[in-house]
Design a protein around this motif. Structure first.
Motif, PDB file in Angstrom:
ATOM      1  N   ALA A  46      27.435  34.014  45.408  1.00 40.92           N
ATOM      2  CA  ALA A  46      27.571  34.547  44.062  1.00 40.92           C
ATOM      3  C   ALA A  46      26.312  34.273  43.255  1.00 40.92           C
ATOM      4  O   ALA A  46      25.669  33.235  43.417  1.00 40.92           O
ATOM      5  CB  ALA A  46      28.778  33.926  43.370  1.00 40.92           C
ATOM      6  N   SER A  47      25.994  35.202  42.380  1.00 40.61           N
ATOM      7  CA  SER A  47      24.851  35.025  41.498  1.00 40.61           C
ATOM      8  C   SER A  47      25.136  35.707  40.175  1.00 40.61           C
ATOM      9  O   SER A  47      25.967  36.627  40.097  1.00 40.61           O
ATOM     10  CB  SER A  47      23.580  35.614  42.124  1.00 40.61           C
ATOM     11  OG  SER A  47      23.734  37.001  42.364  1.00 40.61           O
ATOM     12  N   GLY A  48      24.454  35.247  39.147  1.00 35.27           N
ATOM     13  CA  GLY A  48      24.546  35.924  37.863  1.00 35.27           C
ATOM     14  C   GLY A  48      25.720  35.547  36.998  1.00 35.27           C
ATOM     15  O   GLY A  48      25.984  36.217  36.002  1.00 35.27           O
ATOM     16  N   GLY A  49      26.425  34.492  37.353  1.00 38.44           N
ATOM     17  CA  GLY A  49      27.548  34.089  36.530  1.00 38.44           C
ATOM     18  C   GLY A  49      27.840  32.611  36.684  1.00 38.44           C
ATOM     19  O   GLY A  49      27.275  31.953  37.551  1.00 38.44           O
ATOM     20  N   ALA A  50      28.720  32.111  35.863  1.00 43.28           N
ATOM     21  CA  ALA A  50      29.125  30.710  35.965  1.00 43.28           C
ATOM     22  C   ALA A  50      30.173  30.598  37.059  1.00 43.28           C
ATOM     23  O   ALA A  50      31.378  30.732  36.803  1.00 43.28           O
ATOM     24  CB  ALA A  50      29.664  30.243  34.626  1.00 43.28           C
TER      25      ALA A  50
END
Length: 125
Positions: free
Chosen positions: A23-27
């Motif tokens: 996952a990338s781009g978020g918490a």
């Protein structure tokens, strides 16, 4: 959040595969994460899910005792260890993420707002 699934492939019945979802781009730690799978002509079905802090995990009855879901909130990854694979496990597997997913809805597709591209799992008999 963007999700990238990997690890699919061809395996003989009884074998094992490990799927990963990056996952990338978020918490990441704020998302409930899950795996669904889909075969041609069928609806996407729930496989497993893990709550934000990993404290709650659910599995579809068909995979209980054979599959294990896990997450690493430091590396922003999720995994699905699949053992004792059966021909009926063959499908495209999708990782998914959802925010504010309540436990009673954790197995529902529409509880999740983000989906990866899918990875193909083929099981030969």
């Amino acid at each position: 959040v963007q999700l990238q699934a990997s690890g699919g492939g061809l395996v003989q019945a009884g074998g094992s595969l490990r799927l990963s979802c990056a996952a990338s781009g978020g918490a990441f730690s704020t998302y409930t994460m899950g795996w669904f799978r889909q075969t041609p002509g069928k609806e996407r079905e729930f496989v497993a899910a893990i709550f934000r802090n990993g404290a709650s995990i659910q599995y579809a009855d068909s995979v209980k005792g054979r599959f294990t879901i896990s997450r690493d909130n430091v590396k922003n990854t999720m995994a699905l260890q699949m053992n004792s694979l059966r021909p009926e496990d063959a499908a495209v597997y999708y990782c998914t993420a959802g925010r504010f997913v309540i436990l009673s809805r954790i197995q529902l597709r529409d509880a999740y707002g983000y989906w990866g591209q899918g990875t193909q799992v083929t099981v030969s008999s």
